[in-house]
Design a protein around this motif. Structure first.
Motif, PDB file in Angstrom:
ATOM      1  N   ALA A  48       0.970  -1.131   0.148  1.00 63.59           N
ATOM      2  CA  ALA A  48      -0.073  -0.040  -0.070  1.00 63.59           C
ATOM      3  C   ALA A  48       0.890   1.259  -0.144  1.00 63.59           C
ATOM      4  CB  ALA A  48      -0.773   0.087   1.196  1.00 63.59           C
ATOM      5  N   ILE A  49       1.970   1.362   0.926  1.00 64.18           N
ATOM      6  CA  ILE A  49       2.976   2.319   0.652  1.00 64.18           C
ATOM      7  C   ILE A  49       3.764   2.385  -0.562  1.00 64.18           C
ATOM      8  CG2 ILE A  49       4.989   3.278   2.087  1.00 64.18           C
ATOM      9  CD1 ILE A  49       2.238   3.530   3.742  1.00 64.18           C
ATOM     10  N   ILE A  50       4.036   1.290  -1.101  1.00 64.90           N
ATOM     11  CA  ILE A  50       4.812   1.671  -2.434  1.00 64.90           C
ATOM     12  C   ILE A  50       3.807   2.000  -3.468  1.00 64.90           C
ATOM     13  CG2 ILE A  50       5.759   0.130  -4.217  1.00 64.90           C
ATOM     14  CD1 ILE A  50       6.834  -1.547  -1.863  1.00 64.90           C
ATOM     15  N   LEU A  51       2.548   1.723  -3.407  1.00 65.97           N
ATOM     16  CA  LEU A  51       1.571   2.042  -4.335  1.00 65.97           C
ATOM     17  C   LEU A  51       1.294   3.560  -4.203  1.00 65.97           C
ATOM     18  CD1 LEU A  51      -0.857  -0.936  -4.484  1.00 65.97           C
ATOM     19  CD2 LEU A  51       0.802  -0.110  -6.397  1.00 65.97           C
ATOM     20  N   THR A  52       1.297   3.976  -3.008  1.00 64.76           N
ATOM     21  CA  THR A  52       1.137   5.581  -2.741  1.00 64.76           C
ATOM     22  C   THR A  52       2.060   6.594  -3.250  1.00 64.76           C
ATOM     23  OG1 THR A  52      -0.259   5.170  -0.654  1.00 64.76           O
ATOM     24  CG2 THR A  52       0.699   7.161  -0.783  1.00 64.76           C
ATOM     25  N   ILE A  53       3.561   5.739  -2.944  1.00 62.68           N
ATOM     26  CA  ILE A  53       4.598   6.521  -3.541  1.00 62.68           C
ATOM     27  C   ILE A  53       4.864   6.516  -5.146  1.00 62.68           C
ATOM     28  CG2 ILE A  53       7.265   6.245  -3.702  1.00 62.68           C
ATOM     29  CD1 ILE A  53       7.146   5.037  -0.921  1.00 62.68           C
ATOM     30  N   ILE A  54       4.417   5.341  -5.684  1.00 64.63           N
ATOM     31  CA  ILE A  54       4.292   5.306  -7.167  1.00 64.63           C
ATOM     32  C   ILE A  54       3.294   6.234  -7.679  1.00 64.63           C
ATOM     33  CG2 ILE A  54       3.992   3.861  -9.133  1.00 64.63           C
ATOM     34  CD1 ILE A  54       5.062   1.408  -7.623  1.00 64.63           C
ATOM     35  N   TYR A  55       2.352   6.426  -7.112  1.00 62.42           N
ATOM     36  CA  TYR A  55       1.129   7.143  -7.516  1.00 62.42           C
ATOM     37  C   TYR A  55       1.495   8.726  -7.228  1.00 62.42           C
ATOM     38  CZ  TYR A  55      -2.975   9.854  -7.489  1.00 62.42           C
ATOM     39  OH  TYR A  55      -3.873  10.963  -7.866  1.00 62.42           O
ATOM     40  N   THR A  56       2.166   9.259  -6.111  1.00 63.65           N
ATOM     41  CA  THR A  56       2.602  10.490  -6.126  1.00 63.65           C
ATOM     42  C   THR A  56       3.744  11.065  -7.000  1.00 63.65           C
ATOM     43  OG1 THR A  56       3.710  10.266  -4.105  1.00 63.65           O
ATOM     44  CG2 THR A  56       1.635  10.871  -3.684  1.00 63.65           C
ATOM     45  N   SER A  57       4.605   9.815  -7.149  1.00 62.85           N
ATOM     46  CA  SER A  57       5.812  10.270  -7.840  1.00 62.85           C
ATOM     47  C   SER A  57       5.430  10.509  -9.401  1.00 62.85           C
ATOM     48  CB  SER A  57       6.766   9.128  -7.647  1.00 62.85           C
ATOM     49  OG  SER A  57       7.263   8.741  -6.485  1.00 62.85           O
ATOM     50  N   PHE A  58       4.534   9.548  -9.902  1.00 64.53           N
ATOM     51  CA  PHE A  58       4.079   9.721 -11.337  1.00 64.53           C
ATOM     52  C   PHE A  58       3.292  11.117 -11.430  1.00 64.53           C
ATOM     53  CE2 PHE A  58       6.078   5.664 -11.878  1.00 64.53           C
ATOM     54  CZ  PHE A  58       6.135   5.538 -13.280  1.00 64.53           C
ATOM     55  N   CYS A  59       2.414  11.462 -10.337  1.00 62.21           N
ATOM     56  CA  CYS A  59       1.597  12.393 -10.607  1.00 62.21           C
ATOM     57  C   CYS A  59       2.510  13.746 -10.920  1.00 62.21           C
ATOM     58  CB  CYS A  59       0.742  12.868  -9.086  1.00 62.21           C
ATOM     59  SG  CYS A  59      -0.598  11.770  -9.108  1.00 62.21           S
ATOM     60  N   LYS A  60       3.773  13.646 -10.193  1.00 61.99           N
ATOM     61  CA  LYS A  60       4.632  14.960 -10.116  1.00 61.99           C
ATOM     62  C   LYS A  60       5.207  14.994 -11.732  1.00 61.99           C
ATOM     63  CE  LYS A  60       6.300  15.722  -5.607  1.00 61.99           C
ATOM     64  NZ  LYS A  60       7.490  15.495  -4.700  1.00 61.99           N
ATOM     65  N   SER A  61       5.617  13.691 -12.051  1.00 63.77           N
ATOM     66  CA  SER A  61       6.155  13.688 -13.451  1.00 63.77           C
ATOM     67  C   SER A  61       5.333  13.925 -14.469  1.00 63.77           C
ATOM     68  CB  SER A  61       6.941  12.150 -13.561  1.00 63.77           C
ATOM     69  OG  SER A  61       7.807  11.816 -12.587  1.00 63.77           O
ATOM     70  N   PHE A  62       3.915  13.323 -14.296  1.00 61.93           N
ATOM     71  CA  PHE A  62       3.170  13.454 -15.640  1.00 61.93           C
ATOM     72  C   PHE A  62       2.672  15.283 -15.584  1.00 61.93           C
ATOM     73  CE2 PHE A  62       1.696   8.973 -15.382  1.00 61.93           C
ATOM     74  CZ  PHE A  62       2.102   8.693 -16.622  1.00 61.93           C
ATOM     75  N   SER A  63       2.784  15.741 -14.328  1.00 62.72           N
ATOM     76  CA  SER A  63       2.395  17.327 -14.290  1.00 62.72           C
ATOM     77  C   SER A  63       3.239  18.269 -14.952  1.00 62.72           C
ATOM     78  CB  SER A  63       2.188  17.692 -12.799  1.00 62.72           C
ATOM     79  OG  SER A  63       3.339  17.621 -12.320  1.00 62.72           O
ATOM     80  N   GLU A  64       4.666  17.400 -14.882  1.00 61.10           N
ATOM     81  CA  GLU A  64       5.700  18.245 -15.717  1.00 61.10           C
ATOM     82  C   GLU A  64       6.043  17.761 -16.971  1.00 61.10           C
ATOM     83  OE1 GLU A  64       7.408  20.783 -14.276  1.00 61.10           O
ATOM     84  OE2 GLU A  64       6.424  20.873 -12.851  1.00 61.10           O
ATOM     85  N   HIS A  65       5.246  16.966 -17.713  1.00 63.66           N
ATOM     86  CA  HIS A  65       5.154  16.255 -18.846  1.00 63.66           C
ATOM     87  C   HIS A  65       6.740  15.706 -19.248  1.00 63.66           C
ATOM     88  CE1 HIS A  65       1.389  18.695 -19.424  1.00 63.66           C
ATOM     89  NE2 HIS A  65       2.037  19.666 -18.878  1.00 63.66           N
ATOM     90  N   LEU A  66       7.136  14.967 -18.256  1.00 67.71           N
ATOM     91  CA  LEU A  66       8.449  14.607 -18.380  1.00 67.71           C
ATOM     92  C   LEU A  66       8.370  13.306 -19.523  1.00 67.71           C
ATOM     93  CD1 LEU A  66       9.877  14.842 -14.649  1.00 67.71           C
ATOM     94  CD2 LEU A  66      10.425  16.428 -16.942  1.00 67.71           C
ATOM     95  N   PHE A  67       7.394  12.715 -19.608  1.00 68.81           N
ATOM     96  CA  PHE A  67       7.313  11.391 -20.163  1.00 68.81           C
ATOM     97  C   PHE A  67       7.063  11.651 -21.896  1.00 68.81           C
ATOM     98  CE2 PHE A  67       6.534   9.602 -16.152  1.00 68.81           C
ATOM     99  CZ  PHE A  67       7.649   8.679 -16.115  1.00 68.81           C
ATOM    100  N   GLU A  68       6.734  12.787 -22.097  1.00 73.34           N
ATOM    101  CA  GLU A  68       6.354  13.244 -23.618  1.00 73.34           C
ATOM    102  C   GLU A  68       7.506  13.231 -24.564  1.00 73.34           C
ATOM    103  OE1 GLU A  68       4.257  16.965 -23.701  1.00 73.34           O
ATOM    104  OE2 GLU A  68       2.785  16.044 -22.389  1.00 73.34           O
ATOM    105  N   SER A  69       8.754  13.146 -23.882  1.00 75.33           N
ATOM    106  CA  SER A  69       9.880  13.136 -24.643  1.00 75.33           C
ATOM    107  C   SER A  69      10.260  11.659 -25.331  1.00 75.33           C
ATOM    108  CB  SER A  69      11.111  13.823 -24.397  1.00 75.33           C
ATOM    109  OG  SER A  69      11.331  13.303 -23.053  1.00 75.33           O
ATOM    110  N   PHE A  70       9.603  10.662 -24.575  1.00 75.07           N
ATOM    111  CA  PHE A  70       9.723   9.238 -24.907  1.00 75.07           C
ATOM    112  C   PHE A  70       8.717   8.680 -25.764  1.00 75.07           C
ATOM    113  CE2 PHE A  70      11.831  10.038 -20.824  1.00 75.07           C
ATOM    114  CZ  PHE A  70      12.971  10.288 -20.916  1.00 75.07           C
ATOM    115  N   SER A  71       9.320   8.160 -26.913  1.00 74.77           N
ATOM    116  CA  SER A  71       8.332   7.236 -27.687  1.00 74.77           C
ATOM    117  C   SER A  71       8.026   6.006 -27.405  1.00 74.77           C
ATOM    118  CB  SER A  71       8.743   7.259 -29.069  1.00 74.77           C
ATOM    119  OG  SER A  71       9.877   6.425 -29.211  1.00 74.77           O
ATOM    120  N   THR A  72       7.036   5.362 -27.833  1.00 75.62           N
ATOM    121  CA  THR A  72       6.496   3.961 -27.365  1.00 75.62           C
ATOM    122  C   THR A  72       7.854   3.037 -27.428  1.00 75.62           C
ATOM    123  OG1 THR A  72       4.319   4.317 -27.761  1.00 75.62           O
ATOM    124  CG2 THR A  72       5.159   2.018 -27.803  1.00 75.62           C
ATOM    125  N   LEU A  73       8.472   3.203 -29.063  1.00 72.44           N
ATOM    126  CA  LEU A  73       9.693   2.583 -29.354  1.00 72.44           C
ATOM    127  C   LEU A  73      10.728   2.641 -28.356  1.00 72.44           C
ATOM    128  CD1 LEU A  73      10.586   0.506 -31.562  1.00 72.44           C
ATOM    129  CD2 LEU A  73      11.337   2.636 -32.570  1.00 72.44           C
TER     130      LEU A  73
END
Length: 331
Positions: A211-236
Motif C-alpha cells: 500500500a505504501i509502495i503504491l502510494t509512493i508510485i502514484y505521487t511520484s508519477f503525478c509529479k512527473s506527468f504534471s511536468e510532462h516529463l514522459f512526453e519526450s519518450f516514444s513507445t519504441l
C-alpha cells in the motif's frame, strides 16, 4: 479479474504488478489528489509509511539467524559483490553513451536500480522452487537489505547532483538515519519480544508494504506527468528500455552463474547465487527514492526502469526456476 490474476500467476506475476499499472494510469488521468498539500499530503503519509516498513522489517530480522548464516561466507561474498559492485559497474560502463542526451535521466534510473539491494521474498521463493539453498537465500537477502541502506545512497549520490541540481549530503544522511536506519535498528532490538508476532502477521505486513509502495508510485508519477516529463519518450524508446532491462538481467545472471562454477559451489549454492545476485528490490527502490529524490519531479522516470526490471525479472526467474526444478526431478 480472477482469470487475469490466474494468467499473471502462471507467468510468475501477481496482482500487485497490476495495481502498479493502475496507479500509473490513475496518476495520468487523476493527478490532483497526489498534488494536494493540505491538510495532509499523500507524500507525508508515505513518508511515515517508509519508516514503518523498515521498523517491521527490523522486527523480523533475528540476530541469531544472521550469525548462524555466516558459515557459508564465500557464497555470501559473491552475492553481495555482485549486487553492490558488479551490477553498478556494469551500468556505469554504459554512461558515456547517455551523457548529454535525452536519455540521461533514464540512465540514472537504471543506475539507481543497479545500486539497490536484492529482493527478499521473491528471491527466497525462486530459490525454493529451483530447490536451492533456502537458508543461504534468506541470509543473503536479509544482509543485502541492510547493506543497501548505506551503499545505495553512496552510489547514487555520485550522480544525483548533476541530475537534480541539488544534493544536500547532510540532509540526505540525516533523513536516511531517521527514516530508514533508526527504524531498522529499533526493530532488530525488539525482535526478541515482538519478532514472533511480526512473523505471524507477515501477510498483513506485506499488504501494508504494498500500500505504501503504491502510494509512493502514484505521487511520484503525478509529479512527473504534471511536468510532462514522459512526453519526450516514444513507445519504441520505452520498448527499447524494456529490452535493455531484460538484457541486463540475463547478462548478470550469466556472469554470476559462471562465477559460481569457477568457485566450485554446489548445485544448491549456485542456484542461490543466481537468484539472489540477479534480482533487485522494488520495495527498497521505491522507499529509497522517497528519501533520495525528495520533492523531485523526476522520481517517476527514476522508478520506471526499476518497475520494468521488477516485472521482467519475475517472469524470467519464474520460468528458469521451474525449469531447474524439473531438471532436478528428472535427474
Amino acid at each position: 479479474m480472477k482469470k487475469l490474476l490466474e494468467v499473471l500467476g502462471k507467468a510468475g506475476l501477481d496482482g500487485f504488478l497490476l495495481m502498479i499499472g493502475i496507479m500509473i494510469l490513475l496518476a495520468y488521468f487523476l493527478p490532483q489528489p497526489g498534488m494536494v498539500k493540505e491538510p495532509v499530503s499523500l507524500e507525508e503519509i508515505a513518508g511515515v509509511g517508509v519508516s514503518l516498513i523498515f521498523l517491521f522489517y527490523g522486527l523480523r530480522l533475528s540476530v541469531q539467524k544472521l550469525k548462524s548464516g555466516l558459515a557459508n561466507w564465500k557464497m555470501h561474498i559473491v552475492v553481495q559483490l555482485t549486487t553492490f559492485l558488479f551490477f553498478p559497474l556494469l551500468v556505469l560502463a554504459s554512461r558515456p553513451l547517455f551523457v548529454n542526451t535525452d536519455f540521461e535521466l533514464l540512465w540514472l534510473g537504471v543506475f539507481f536500480l543497479a545500486a539497490l539491494p536484492s529482493t527478499v521474498s521473491s528471491s527466497v521463493v525462486m530459490v525454493s522452487i529451483a530447490k536451492g539453498n533456502i537458508p543461504g537465500a534468506i541470509f543473503n537477502a536479509s544482509i543485502s537489505s541492510l547493506i543497501g541502506v548505506v551503499v545505495t545512497p553512496l552510489w547514487v549520490g555520485l550522480f544525483i547532483a548533476s541530475a537534480t541540481g541539488d544534493f544536500d549530503v547532510t540532509a540526505i544522511v540525516i533523513k536516511l538515519v531517521l527514516q530508514v536506519l533508526l527504524p531498522v535498528i529499533i526493530g532488530i532490538s525488539l525482535n526478541s519480544r515482538f519478532g514472533a508476532t511480526a512473523e505471524k502477521y507477515k501477510k498483513q505486513l506485506k499488504y501494508f508494504d504494498q500500500a505504501i509502495i503504491l502510494t509512493i508510485i502514484y505521487t511520484s508519477f503525478c509529479k512527473s506527468f504534471s511536468e510532462h516529463l514522459f512526453e519526450s519518450f516514444s513507445t519504441l524508446e520505452l520498448a527499447g528500455l524494456a529490452a535493455g532491462m531484460m538484457l541486463l538481467f540475463f547478462a548478470v545472471f550469466f556472469c554470476v552463474g559462471l562465477l559460481s562454477r569457477l568457485f566450485g559451489f554446489s548445485a544448491e549454492d549456485r542456484i542461490t547465487v543466481l537468484f539472489c545476485g540477479s534480482k533487485k528490490s522494488l520495495v527498497h527502490g521505491t522507499v529509497m527514492s522517497k528519501v533520495l529524490f525528495q520533492h523531485s519531479t523526476i522520481t517517476g522516470i527514476i522508478l520506471l526502469p526499476l518497475m520494468i526490471y521488477h516485472a521482467l525479472q519475475l517472469i524470467a526467474a519464474s520460468i528458469i526456476a521451474k525449469a531447474m526444478a524439473q531438471r532436478k526431478e528428472m535427474s
